[in-house]
Design an enzyme around this catalytic site. Structure first.
Site, mmCIF file in Angstrom:
data_model
loop_
_atom_site.group_PDB
_atom_site.id
_atom_site.type_symbol
_atom_site.label_atom_id
_atom_site.label_comp_id
_atom_site.label_asym_id
_atom_site.label_seq_id
_atom_site.Cartn_x
_atom_site.Cartn_y
_atom_site.Cartn_z
ATOM 1 N N ASP A 31 12.168 41.855 -52.932
ATOM 2 C CA ASP A 31 13.235 41.437 -52.020
ATOM 3 C C ASP A 31 14.543 41.520 -52.811
ATOM 4 O OD1 ASP A 31 13.272 39.562 -49.200
ATOM 5 O OD2 ASP A 31 15.078 39.477 -50.462
ATOM 6 N N ASP A 61 10.586 45.359 -43.490
ATOM 7 C CA ASP A 61 10.811 44.349 -42.435
ATOM 8 C C ASP A 61 12.253 43.886 -42.643
ATOM 9 O OD1 ASP A 61 10.396 42.428 -40.491
ATOM 10 O OD2 ASP A 61 9.442 41.004 -41.858
ATOM 11 N N CYS A 63 12.893 42.118 -35.982
ATOM 12 C CA CYS A 63 12.637 41.158 -34.904
ATOM 13 C C CYS A 63 13.858 41.185 -33.984
ATOM 14 C CB CYS A 63 12.324 39.759 -35.432
ATOM 15 S SG CYS A 63 13.536 39.096 -36.562
HETATM 16 C C1 LIG Z 1 13.335 39.751 -41.948
HETATM 17 S S1 LIG Z 1 13.431 39.119 -43.534
HETATM 18 C C2 LIG Z 1 11.820 39.432 -44.169
HETATM 19 C C3 LIG Z 1 10.748 38.524 -43.627
HETATM 20 C C4 LIG Z 1 9.417 38.686 -44.310
HETATM 21 N N1 LIG Z 1 8.988 40.061 -44.382
HETATM 22 C C5 LIG Z 1 8.331 37.870 -43.656
HETATM 23 O O1 LIG Z 1 7.478 38.420 -42.932
HETATM 24 O O2 LIG Z 1 8.307 36.652 -43.886
HETATM 25 C C6 LIG Z 1 14.398 40.306 -44.370
HETATM 26 C C7 LIG Z 1 14.473 40.170 -45.872
HETATM 27 O O3 LIG Z 1 15.151 41.325 -46.376
HETATM 28 C C8 LIG Z 1 15.817 40.956 -47.558
HETATM 29 N N2 LIG Z 1 16.826 42.002 -47.844
HETATM 30 C C9 LIG Z 1 18.102 42.097 -47.404
HETATM 31 N N3 LIG Z 1 18.685 43.215 -47.874
HETATM 32 C C10 LIG Z 1 17.750 43.852 -48.609
HETATM 33 C C11 LIG Z 1 17.747 45.062 -49.373
HETATM 34 N N4 LIG Z 1 18.827 45.851 -49.437
HETATM 35 N N5 LIG Z 1 16.612 45.388 -50.018
HETATM 36 C C12 LIG Z 1 15.509 44.598 -49.945
HETATM 37 N N6 LIG Z 1 15.457 43.438 -49.269
HETATM 38 C C13 LIG Z 1 16.565 43.076 -48.599
HETATM 39 C C14 LIG Z 1 16.373 39.591 -47.247
HETATM 40 O O4 LIG Z 1 16.639 38.880 -48.434
HETATM 41 C C15 LIG Z 1 15.250 38.980 -46.403
HETATM 42 O O5 LIG Z 1 14.395 38.181 -47.186
#
Ligand SMILES: C[S@@+](CC[C@H](N)C(=O)[O-])C[C@H]1O[C@@H](n2cnc3c(N)ncnc32)[C@H](O)[C@@H]1O
Length: 389
Positions: free
Chosen positions: A249, A289, A342
């Site tokens: 992440d 995600d 989502c």
């Molecule tokens: C929708 S949430 C993920 C939820 C998780 N997959 C779950 O099922 O509990 C999106 C995540 O993407 C991360 N994020 C944001 N920008 C990102 C990037 N450029 N690369 C990787 N992760 C990123 C955020 O920190 C956040 O935790």
């Protein structure tokens, strides 16, 4: 607390929220100040506040003011409650309605006000959902159901249902996924239940479970959860096949609970820092995600409906496109890039996938699916992109 005292508590919390305090903080502050409030009172006040956050525009219209008192007056009018019993002026109850308040309020104007959506979003929302737009907006005004994912690596769905029943939690199977249960009674007991503590069940919406069920997971695959956050999808993937699982992440603090949750579920996950992604790759499947508007989950997090702006939506779209490009780089030949949001909005879903396939060579769209909230789940979208070389 009397029903009227609960309404007065909600009025004070909503006023703090409208003055700029996050709703959760305002609720916690009230609970700390109100030691006399039992768990039933706290739950009822929370329900009042969240109902008002989901229905802010229509409650304010009917209640005649965008204030805590206006919102709760609108809620009471729409529920056809006896206003003088609630606004009674008794100790801890709201003060009686003034003549001006009695005359205030109007039916919500058709369109964004009646549908409880921001004006600027109406075009995107209707364009994305077509004939279903009004029905979906109506569902977004209601409370979300509580769904559990059964960790079928530990127990069958029906055995988990029986175990939960013994602890006073009544569930029924949900049609969206073969791991999903919908909680009908006892939702507040889940986090203290043995089934939850032993990793037999996790809280997860049925559409998320269905999206994970669609992934082409096989034993021995190297799988990366690129945006792992709390690890909900990572844990769900590991329960489906004997995969070699990696989690990443951009904000590693978001994964702080993941080792504990993985241990509870009895799975192994290797955490990767951004600099370690390339050396650890390539992966047979990379799940993105991505961060999104969350519009499919606005029943659970209703403040998101009002805090989203055109600028934040643009930023999210840029970040989604960038994540897809970065993740594509570490997918093995013939591997799969799985995109998930989502969101209900086309600009975050199909449009992102189209832009990606148009600007990259050797990727094909294998499958996609969306859930709109009309099947009893949150709104969700997924697409599988296959690398051809
Ligand atoms: C929708 S949430 C993920 C939820 C998780 N997959 C779950 O099922 O509990 C999106 C995540 O993407 C991360 N994020 C944001 N920008 C990102 C990037 N450029 N690369 C990787 N992760 C990123 C955020 O920190 C956040 O935790």
């Amino acid at each position: 607390m009397t029903p009227a005292a609960r309404v007065q508590a909600a009025i004070e919390i909503l006023d703090e929220y409208l003055a700029g305090k996050p709703a959760e903080q305002a609720l916690t502050g009230w609970a700390r100040r109100s030691r006399y409030a039992g768990s039933g009172d706290r739950a009822a006040v929370r329900d009042h506040v969240f109902d008002a956050l989901r229905n802010t525009r229509s409650f304010a219209a009917v209640g005649g003011a965008m204030t805590g008192r206006g919102l709760m007056l609108g809620a009471a009018r729409l529920a056809e409650q006896d206003l003088d019993t609630l606004f009674s002026g008794a100790t801890y109850a709201p003060t009686p309605l003034s003549p001006a308040e009695r005359d205030s309020g109007h039916p919500p104007k058709p369109g964004a006000e009646a549908l409880d959506l921001p004006d600027w979003l109406m075009g995107d929302f209707s364009g994305s959902l077509g004939d279903n737009a009004e029905a979906v907006a109506e569902v977004l005004k209601q409370r979300a159901p509580v769904h559990l994912r059964v960790n079928t690596a530990k127990m069958t769905r029906s055995a988990a249902q029986g175990l939960l029943r013994e602890e006073g939690i009544t569930c029924v199977p949900h049609a969206a996924a073969d791991t999903a249960l919908e909680v009908k009674e006892g939702a507040r007991r889940i986090r203290n239940s043995q089934a939850y503590r032993d990793g037999v069940v996790e809280l997860q919406d049925a559409a998320s479970q269905a999206a994970v069920q669609m992934l082409p997971l096989r034993d021995g695959m190297r799988v990366l959860d690129f945006c792992a956050g709390g690890g909900g999808k990572a844990l769900a993937m590991a329960a489906r096949a004997g995969i070699e699982l990696y989690a990443h992440d951009a904000d590693p603090a978001r994964m702080s609970d993941l080792p504990k949750r993985a241990a509870r579920a009895g799975i192994e996950v290797k955490i990767l820092k951004s600099g370690d992604l390339q050396p650890a790759g390539p992966f047979d499947l990379v799940l993105c995600d991505v961060p999104c508007s969350g519009s499919g989950t606005w029943r659970r997090a209703p403040h998101g409906k009002w805090s989203l702006t055109p600028e934040t939506l643009d930023r999210l779209r840029n970040s989604q496109a960038q994540i897809l490009c970065e993740a594509a780089d570490i997918v093995a030949p013939n591997g799969v890039l799985a995109y998930m949001t989502c969101s209900l909005l086309e600009v975050e879903n199909d449009a992102q996938v189209s832009v990606f396939t148009e600007k990259t060579r050797n990727w094909v769209l294998q499958s996609k699916r969306s859930w709109s909230l009309l099947d009893g789940t949150d709104g969700f979208f997924t697409a599988h992109l296959k690398r051809l070389d």
